[in-house]
Write a protein that holds these residues in place. Structure first.
Motif, mmCIF file in Angstrom:
data_model
loop_
_atom_site.group_PDB
_atom_site.id
_atom_site.type_symbol
_atom_site.label_atom_id
_atom_site.label_comp_id
_atom_site.label_asym_id
_atom_site.label_seq_id
_atom_site.Cartn_x
_atom_site.Cartn_y
_atom_site.Cartn_z
ATOM 1 N N LEU A 9 -8.188 1.182 5.218
ATOM 2 C CA LEU A 9 -6.728 1.085 5.307
ATOM 3 C C LEU A 9 -6.198 -0.346 5.450
ATOM 4 O O LEU A 9 -5.271 -0.734 4.733
ATOM 5 C CB LEU A 9 -6.211 1.959 6.449
ATOM 6 C CG LEU A 9 -4.773 2.402 6.268
ATOM 7 C CD1 LEU A 9 -4.639 3.335 5.085
ATOM 8 C CD2 LEU A 9 -4.259 3.068 7.528
ATOM 9 N N PHE B 85 -2.735 9.561 -3.442
ATOM 10 C CA PHE B 85 -4.112 9.484 -2.943
ATOM 11 C C PHE B 85 -4.225 9.162 -1.464
ATOM 12 O O PHE B 85 -5.331 9.029 -0.958
ATOM 13 C CB PHE B 85 -4.930 8.469 -3.762
ATOM 14 C CG PHE B 85 -4.467 7.047 -3.637
ATOM 15 C CD1 PHE B 85 -5.117 6.181 -2.772
ATOM 16 C CD2 PHE B 85 -3.412 6.574 -4.388
ATOM 17 C CE1 PHE B 85 -4.710 4.874 -2.671
ATOM 18 C CE2 PHE B 85 -3.004 5.270 -4.292
ATOM 19 C CZ PHE B 85 -3.654 4.410 -3.426
ATOM 20 N N LEU B 86 -3.115 9.044 -0.763
ATOM 21 C CA LEU B 86 -3.192 8.816 0.679
ATOM 22 C C LEU B 86 -2.526 9.977 1.403
ATOM 23 O O LEU B 86 -1.593 10.592 0.873
ATOM 24 C CB LEU B 86 -2.471 7.518 1.055
ATOM 25 C CG LEU B 86 -3.039 6.208 0.502
ATOM 26 C CD1 LEU B 86 -2.161 5.035 0.918
ATOM 27 C CD2 LEU B 86 -4.460 5.979 1.002
ATOM 28 N N GLY C 100 -0.159 4.459 8.760
ATOM 29 C CA GLY C 100 -0.967 3.305 9.159
ATOM 30 C C GLY C 100 -0.549 2.051 8.412
ATOM 31 O O GLY C 100 -0.411 0.966 8.999
ATOM 32 N N ILE C 101 -0.329 2.193 7.115
ATOM 33 C CA ILE C 101 0.117 1.043 6.319
ATOM 34 C C ILE C 101 1.492 0.581 6.791
ATOM 35 O O ILE C 101 1.763 -0.622 6.907
ATOM 36 C CB ILE C 101 0.154 1.418 4.818
ATOM 37 C CG1 ILE C 101 -1.277 1.598 4.310
ATOM 38 C CG2 ILE C 101 0.879 0.348 4.004
ATOM 39 C CD1 ILE C 101 -1.370 2.063 2.885
ATOM 40 N N ARG D 32 -6.490 16.285 -9.415
ATOM 41 C CA ARG D 32 -5.298 16.793 -8.713
ATOM 42 C C ARG D 32 -4.600 17.841 -9.560
ATOM 43 O O ARG D 32 -4.058 18.809 -9.048
ATOM 44 C CB ARG D 32 -4.345 15.641 -8.388
ATOM 45 C CG ARG D 32 -4.880 14.794 -7.255
ATOM 46 C CD ARG D 32 -4.005 13.623 -6.923
ATOM 47 N NE ARG D 32 -4.598 12.902 -5.807
ATOM 48 C CZ ARG D 32 -4.349 13.177 -4.533
ATOM 49 N NH1 ARG D 32 -3.515 14.140 -4.214
ATOM 50 N NH2 ARG D 32 -4.940 12.493 -3.575
ATOM 51 N N GLY E 113 -0.971 10.248 7.430
ATOM 52 C CA GLY E 113 -1.503 9.373 8.475
ATOM 53 C C GLY E 113 -1.836 7.998 7.938
ATOM 54 O O GLY E 113 -1.560 6.973 8.574
ATOM 55 N N GLU E 114 -2.417 7.974 6.742
ATOM 56 C CA GLU E 114 -2.784 6.687 6.143
ATOM 57 C C GLU E 114 -1.535 5.894 5.754
ATOM 58 O O GLU E 114 -1.472 4.669 5.945
ATOM 59 C CB GLU E 114 -3.683 6.927 4.929
ATOM 60 C CG GLU E 114 -5.089 7.369 5.339
ATOM 61 C CD GLU E 114 -5.917 7.891 4.180
ATOM 62 O OE1 GLU E 114 -7.136 7.731 4.223
ATOM 63 O OE2 GLU E 114 -5.354 8.483 3.258
ATOM 64 N N ALA F 243 -3.665 -2.107 2.987
ATOM 65 C CA ALA F 243 -2.359 -2.575 3.456
ATOM 66 C C ALA F 243 -2.145 -4.042 3.086
ATOM 67 O O ALA F 243 -1.075 -4.417 2.610
ATOM 68 C CB ALA F 243 -2.236 -2.384 4.965
ATOM 69 N N TRP G 161 1.218 5.914 -3.622
ATOM 70 C CA TRP G 161 0.349 6.220 -2.484
ATOM 71 C C TRP G 161 0.269 7.717 -2.233
ATOM 72 O O TRP G 161 -0.765 8.227 -1.814
ATOM 73 C CB TRP G 161 0.878 5.525 -1.224
ATOM 74 C CG TRP G 161 0.606 4.062 -1.177
ATOM 75 C CD1 TRP G 161 -0.389 3.391 -1.826
ATOM 76 C CD2 TRP G 161 1.331 3.067 -0.438
ATOM 77 N NE1 TRP G 161 -0.319 2.048 -1.535
ATOM 78 C CE2 TRP G 161 0.715 1.821 -0.694
ATOM 79 C CE3 TRP G 161 2.425 3.109 0.406
ATOM 80 C CZ2 TRP G 161 1.154 0.636 -0.123
ATOM 81 C CZ3 TRP G 161 2.872 1.930 0.970
ATOM 82 C CH2 TRP G 161 2.245 0.708 0.698
#
Lengths: 193, 519
Positions: free
Chosen positions: B178, A55-56, A63-64, B146, A59-60, B182, A52
């Motif tokens: 999100l 690419f996250l 959230g998860i 990246r 905050g994301e 999740a 993660w």
């Protein structure tokens, strides 16, 4: 409201409350449930985290994490409710009077068997799903037998009581975190969203 | 490097609502263009997994790409264009570095470009004279962006323009993937390549139970017509993504004085194929394709019936993506943004539907898997130019550098200028493509599939696979485009010559790499 209805309601309520274990008995069992559910999720979360991070943003990921905690809280409460329902339905000496030991043992076996099933499911593949019914039936039988034995074998009852008592510490961490996650989720998805 | 957050996109979206509204206000927006330069913009659109043999543009039996064909009327169209690898990592790295996989060494799944060559990327070479935008929905390609992070002025997150979650939150969290992530990628997860374990014990058990139940009673499976495309990490809608690209370009053009170099790597038409309803009705035909036997390098073969089913969905999805491409081009043209823009449309690799294989990155490197489209439209171009000489995506780096008026990189590139853009026409040019992901990136390449295309001939060399320690196949693509008749025994001289050339090139590349890795 109909006084007759109220009378019945109060009677049912008092019977139900009488059949419920004391809070001091419920907490250790709830601690076992939460530790197992939250623990499993945390392991998978940490396993996913390095990916993660590619690419996250923080905050994301937070959230998860909040969604994970909320889910764990819900499944823990549902698990506890199941046990409490059995406690009310069964004679007191079957579960209510020995709620800590038998409740914890049943929890350990049932949630543990689900974890083991998922492990085999991943190793073998989706074909392992055909064993689901038999597996859960077997797990329930084993849980009942071990729950029965746990109060008869002193070593088991002492061990399980000690373990469940020790795990209460996690409630002091996990419950506030879950409360924070509820606040976060409300802000993230309903107010800011 | 600045990240264009979804929040920024939402703010932008709030001012530019919907394509219809946009088309009405386009004249006003075109006056916003702040660019003051003689240099052209360059827009690169990479459609992941787009196989040239499946495009009607190149003569496919199904009308999959009417919009690309329309675009081709004012573009240079390359008919024998190849990717350097059969999956995203090597293919994309070659586009961005101008190097073959055995040089840049991004040969493994999720691999990186060799560290000392990573500066040799298109964005660094172009430098600050251009505003450089990078966006990839494919995370394996985003890894390179990246790696080049400091060379980009705007690196859009991979999840930009992703779909919201209608199940959980409705319209309350517009553009917020999100909860999908999740639950689908983590808490339910389960049996996915990257998430074998479900994050939640109970949800995992429920998913297993539902999956088993659906196996027993497949008739219960509901056709989820609104299921959005999914790239393994997030859901999105192609319309939203293309719209996002358009709005990003508008924003850059109106705020930047420099020209831009935009690299947009789109997930579609990669599987899982998710054509919209109106495209699902297409191609209910009986398209004949040659029956190719299962290859012995394939362990678990997909049945022919399944392959046909996949192929139909793939073709429908290409038609869907093509329609979105058409809308984007129309919007860009109407806005005047194409007046000074080179548009490049290509892919990173193809897709196989043959010999028991569905997908890409396998040990097989037949034409469907590496033959990809390339179209380049120059500003003001009004007629179509067809190029039939063999070309490769490594040619994009030097060609685009030349177009942008930039001195190409100091590293010797494996490609050259494309015919039509200053390159010499050479029908006998050697084109290499490799699949070597079973090797360490730091060691010599021993196990893999290596392809050499020269003239009309194509040599496929398998080395160090069980049962295929040193095996060649030779085809004449002109007379046998479906690669049905292996000529390696009939024309052993050509086969040997091509094999020698291939092995010599591989050995030279290995020696360079050995020097680098200090073996």
């Amino acid at each position: 409201m109909n006084p007759r209805f109220l009378q019945v309601w109060h009677k049912l309520r008092s019977v139900a409350l009488k059949r419920l274990p004391a809070i001091s008995d419920i907490l250790p069992v709830f601690a076992v449930i939460t530790t197992m559910f939250y623990g499993w999720s945390m392991v998978v979360f940490l396993w996913k985290l390095p990916g993660w991070l590619y690419f996250l943003n923080i905050g994301e990921i937070a959230g998860i994490f909040a969604i994970q905690l909320l889910t764990n809280l819900i499944e823990s409460l549902v698990g506890l409710l199941f046990l409490l329902a059995f406690s009310m339905a069964l004679p007191s000496r079957a579960l209510k009077d020995v709620f800590i030991v038998r409740g914890s043992m049943a929890t350990l076996v049932l949630i543990g068997s689900m974890m083991l099933f998922l492990n085999r499911y991943v190793s073998v593949g989706s074909a392992f799903g055909r064993n689901l019914f038999g597996w859960m039936l077997g797990a329930i039988v084993i849980a009942v037998v071990l729950a029965f034995l746990s109060t008869r074998v002193r070593f088991l009852s002492v061990s399980i009581s000690w373990i469940s008592d020790q795990l209460i510490i996690f409630l002091f961490i996990l419950m506030p975190l879950s409360a924070l996650s509820i606040i976060y989720a409300i802000f993230r998805f309903f107010i800011l969203g | 490097m600045s990240q264009f957050a979804r929040r920024d996109f939402l703010k932008l979206s709030s001012t530019l609502v919907g394509g219809a509204a946009l088309s009405r206000i386009l004249p006003a927006i075109s006056t916003l263009t702040g660019q003051k330069t003689d240099r052209p913009n360059v827009l690169i659109l990479v459609f992941d997994t787009m196989s040239a043999p499946h495009l009607s543009l190149y003569g496919y039996g199904r009308e999959t790409t009417p919009n690309l064909s329309r675009f081709a009327d004012r573009a240079t169209v390359y008919y024998s264009h190849y990717s350097e690898g059969s999956f995203t990592t090597p293919g994309t790295a070659s586009i961005l570095t101008g190097l073959l996989p055995w040089h840049h060494r991004a040969i493994n799944s999720n691999g990186l470009i060799r560290r000392d060559l990573a500066d040799n990327n298109l964005f660094r070479t172009v430098g600050d004279e251009y505003f450089r935008i990078g966006f990839s929905q494919n995370l394996w390609a985003d890894i390179f962006l990246r790696q080049f992070n400091t060379d980009l002025n705007l690196h859009l997150p991979a999840s930009s323009f992703s779909y919201n979650n209608p199940l959980l939150l409705g319209d309350k969290a517009l553009n917020d993937p999100l909860p999908y992530l999740a639950y689908d990628d983590f808490l339910v997860g389960g049996l996915k390549v990257d998430t074998p374990y479900s994050g939640s014990v109970t949800l995992g058990m429920m998913a297993a139970a539902i999956e088993h139940g659906l196996k027993l009673h497949p008739e219960l499976k509901l056709e989820d017509k609104k299921k959005p495309p999914f790239n393994g990490y997030f859901y999105f809608q192609n319309r939203t993504v293309f719209q996002g690209i358009y709005e990003t370009l508008m924003r850059v053009a109106s705020s930047e004085q420099r020209p831009y170099l935009g690299y947009f790597h789109l997930w579609s038409p990669h599987e899982p194929y998710a054509p919209q309803d109106r495209f699902k009705a297409l191609f209910q035909d009986d398209l004949k394709s040659p029956q190719k036997p299962k290859h012995h390098l394939v362990d678990i073969a997909v049945s022919r019936q399944e392959l046909r089913r996949y192929m139909l969905a793939y073709d429908q999805y290409i038609a869907n993506v093509d329609a979105e491409f058409g809308i984007l081009m129309d919007l860009l043209m109407a806005s005047g943004l194409l007046d000074n823009t080179y548009v490049v449309a290509t892919s990173d690799h193809g897709q196989l539907f043959e010999r028991g294989v569905h997908g890409h990155g396998s040990r097989l490197m037949y034409d469907e898997g590496i033959h990809i489209p390339l179209l380049i439209s120059a500003p003001g171009q009004v007629r179509r130019v067809d190029v039939y000489e063999p070309t490769s995506n490594v040619d994009l780096f030097p060609t685009l550098s030349a177009i942008m008026g930039i001195q190409s990189s100091p590293v010797r590139l494996d490609g050259g200028l494309l015919p039509g853009f200053g390159g010499e026409s050479n029908p006998e040019r050697s084109i290499f493509s490799i699949q070597a992901k079973e090797n360490s990136a730091f060691q010599s390449l021993r196990k893999g599939t290596f392809v050499l295309i020269k003239g009309t001939h194509k040599l496929i060399l398998h080395t160090n696979y069980p049962g295929y320690e040193d095996s060649v196949e030779l085809y004449d693509l002109k007379v046998d485009p479906y690669e049905m008749k292996d000529l390696s025994l009939v024309d052993s001289v050509t086969a040997k010559q091509m094999k020698d050339e291939l092995l010599t090139a591989r050995q030279a590349a290995d020696q360079l790499n050995t020097k680098y890795s200090g073996q």
